[in-house]
Design an enzyme around this catalytic site. Structure first.
Site, PDB file in Angstrom:
ATOM      1  CG  ASP B 115      -0.254   0.055   2.524  1.00 27.73           C
ATOM      2  OD1 ASP B 115       0.978   0.273   2.539  1.00 27.73           O
ATOM      3  OD2 ASP B 115      -0.915  -0.102   3.551  1.00 27.73           O
ATOM      4  CG  ASP B 290      -6.152  -4.939   1.970  1.00 26.77           C
ATOM      5  OD1 ASP B 290      -6.784  -4.160   1.233  1.00 26.77           O
ATOM      6  OD2 ASP B 290      -5.736  -4.597   3.101  1.00 26.77           O
ATOM      7  CB  CYS B 328     -11.543 -27.089   8.566  1.00 30.73           C
ATOM      8  SG  CYS B 328     -10.324 -25.790   8.258  1.00 30.73           S
ATOM      9  CB  CYS B 330      -6.763 -24.986   8.688  1.00 29.45           C
ATOM     10  SG  CYS B 330      -7.377 -25.043  10.372  1.00 29.45           S
ATOM     11  CB  CYS B 333      -9.618 -28.104  11.541  1.00 33.76           C
ATOM     12  SG  CYS B 333     -10.467 -26.568  11.994  1.00 33.76           S
ATOM     13  CG  HIS B 359     -10.037 -22.124  11.500  1.00 38.23           C
ATOM     14  ND1 HIS B 359     -10.434 -23.296  10.907  1.00 38.23           N
ATOM     15  CD2 HIS B 359     -11.162 -21.370  11.609  1.00 38.23           C
ATOM     16  CE1 HIS B 359     -11.732 -23.271  10.687  1.00 38.23           C
ATOM     17  NE2 HIS B 359     -12.201 -22.102  11.110  1.00 38.23           N
TER      18      HIS B 359
END
Lengths: 401, 401
Positions: B115, B290, B328, B330, B333, B359
């Site tokens: 940015d 974002d 999930c 991830c 999980c 997660h």
């Protein structure tokens, strides 16, 4: 001898059942020439095998701070230690038992040794009082009142389901305690050891006893004889790695370990973690170690390298494009510069703590692997000579690189 | 129109050189029936390709908090955003340039968008003053005095070496700003956009312009026309994702985006991060997003699940053996229970912040992947209908599961 009663003469190791949940084989015993008492060993547990001499990273709250189980495998951890005192208070041993035990709770499928909480409880100072029956203490979290007896310490560890439980003992600062205090702690530790053995019921969990005796040679000897006379699966050497000098510690080990020369069980020196100290204690005949030191100094910005220690708070590292240690296999050194790590530390970024911990644990675990290789190749005395400078610069209070 | 001058009639996109460092292809344009302006796109940069609509995790200090680059690949991040303001202050853009640029510094080899620092600088309140030439501000770290001009904001981003730089702008809170303040910010933003384009020299770095205009339809339209008339590689929609309502935001997008219907460049709505908001903005025709939101609420204990949100500080999770979200993919999980995560959070253990962030980023990135699949299969309107309940429960202020 201040009321410490112990068998005399040649020490007979207590008989152990052949179907114990832990077995230990000395693959290469210490050489007969007495040049070192270092030995190569192999520990078998229901969660896998461990090559000794071994260093155990510490997972106080069912997590080795900043790391996940895959990180622990990556650094080469074979076995970790968890703290009974902390897990009893939070989240609670009964809760962990209901959730399937400690291995499942923290998703670590390799061996776990739990301490007894004795060290933490006794370290609480004004927050605790010790009597012959146990220790009454206030939680460091909320001030609530609790009591640990030998029986309770075993019950908590049985609920956790660690592979190796440890008896409740009364450690005292080795250097600054009076002979009278050391002797009192030895007598109490022996009585509690008996009670722990009697209370233990879980056939899939090993139990280690603890030798006390401070820096008093006769008390150390007596404690070694008493504890080795009980049917433990392993022998902890407690009440060291405190306020004693390296020479005082070595002298205490040189009392204990020759007495255990014919004892088939593993020897575990509690609380030792700097490479210099580990090398000397392996030479003295110790098989197992644990300490928060490598991870704690890492989180504070101090990283071990072969030349000594880097303090990443030093501003010269902010422009240093080199890795912390050239050729190191750890995640921090594989991808990042000292400059990046120094930046993360200053910005208090969470990634710093993980990368720094990964490096120091890799360093100490690789150092133990080098010790095992040297033992296997009959080159341990040479390793001790070659790394004398290294090791002294890696002592806890050594100079910075 | 408060001094905002803009071309009228059909909007002509500015001509761009064919050898720009970024290209964008609309793989599936919005359907002609007007049912949605959502579209599927493909962004090419010198550090790899990006499928749009895309969500960019935010790596403020050259690290997405608690994660390493492998974690970012594991959650499926295609491109990340870094904050120019923070990196300028610490460790310094010139230092990063000397160390080989931002990609090498943080060991992230996929695309990076930086940015301009405008949002952070302008958000400093009493610590800054804006004039037509730039912004003077005090560092939030040490109070030292600094000045950002459009030219300096570009120079800093060129030193960082991001794939996509963004012009310095003057965002204002969309709902609580007066029309006069919005108009002044629009005029300034346009003048600064021209100066940023003129100052930019790096041929391997793309530059995006920023539309302002708050919630004033005529100012939004004028700003869209002016910015789209400049030779940027992409168009940011700024000054939203602030204190406006979802309906106000949608109304502003419904002014901008139809004007860009024939513009071949990617559209990036800055600062939006909840699944409900993302779905609506994709529907409105936005390609890139974002936000720190998914990671920030994760570190605070709030995890997204298909049914809504879990607040792991709730004591009922301490005994819950289920994973945060069944099925999930991830790391949290796959291996751990809600009980373990709730324990780590209460013990303030570093591992919690990493697992929770993994997660929530997996959740939002998988949600974006579902949006792209639905677009590819012509099923986006059905996805919007099917997930209306889900999405509203996953709004920033939605109810807890």
């Amino acid at each position: 001898m201040n009321g410490v009663e112990a068998p005399e003469g040649r020490l007979e190791a207590a008989a152990r059942s052949p179907d114990r949940p832990l077995s230990f084989d000395v693959l290469l015993p210490a050489p007969a020439d007495g040049s070192t008492r270092a030995r190569l060993g192999h520990l078998r547990t229901r969660h896998g095998d461990v090559q000794t001499p071994v260093f155990m990273p510490v997972g106080t709250n069912a997590t080795v701070k900043a790391l996940d189980p895959e990180d622990l495998e990556e650094v080469g951890a074979q076995i970790i230690l968890c703290n009974t005192y902390h897990l009893y208070l939070r989240p609670g041993h009964e809760r962990i038992a209901k959730l399937g035990g400690l291995h499942r709770f923290m998703a670590w499928q390799r061996p776990i040794l739990s301490d007894s909480g004795g060290y933490q409880v006794v370290s609480l100072g004004d927050l605790r009082s010790v009597d012959d029956q146990g220790v009454t203490f206030r939680s460091h979290l909320d001030g609530s009142l609790h009591r640990f007896t030998p029986e309770h310490a075993i019950a908590v560890q049985e609920a956790l389901g660690s592979d190796i439980a440890v008896v409740l003992d009364q450690p005292v600062p080795p250097h600054s305690s009076s002979r009278r205090d050391v002797a009192e702690a030895v007598v109490r530790t022996h009585a509690w050891a008996e009670r722990c053995l009697a209370a233990h019921t879980r056939s899939d969990q090993a139990v280690f006893g603890i030798i006390q005796g401070g820096l008093e040679p006769d008390l150390r000897e007596a404690s070694t004889r008493v504890v080795a006379g009980m049917s433990f699966d392993g022998i902890c050497i407690g009440g060291l790695a405190g306020d004693e000098s390296a020479a005082q510690r070595r002298a205490a080990l040189d009392v204990c370990i020759p007495l255990l020369a014919d004892d088939p069980r593993p020897r575990y020196l509690m609380g030792l973690g700097s490479p210099a100290d580990l090398l000397d204690a392996v030479d003295a005949g110790v098989d197992m170690f644990d300490s928060v030191l490598p991870a704690r100094i890492a989180r504070n910005g101090t990283l071990w390298v072969p030349e000594g220690r880097l303090n990443l708070r030093n501003s010269r590292f902010l422009d240093d494009p080199e890795p912390v240690q050239a050729g190191c296999r750890c995640r921090a050194c594989r991808s990042f510069s000292r400059a990046y790590l120094a930046h993360l530390l200053r910005a208090d970024e969470l990634l710093f703590y993980r990368l720094a911990t990964l490096h120091n644990l890799t360093f100490v675990l690789d150092f133990m692997a080098r010790i095992r290789s040297a033992l296997a190749e009959g080159k341990f005395p040479r390793l001790v000579r070659d790394t004398a400078t290294l090791a002294s610069s890696l002592a806890n209070q050594g100079p910075e690189a």
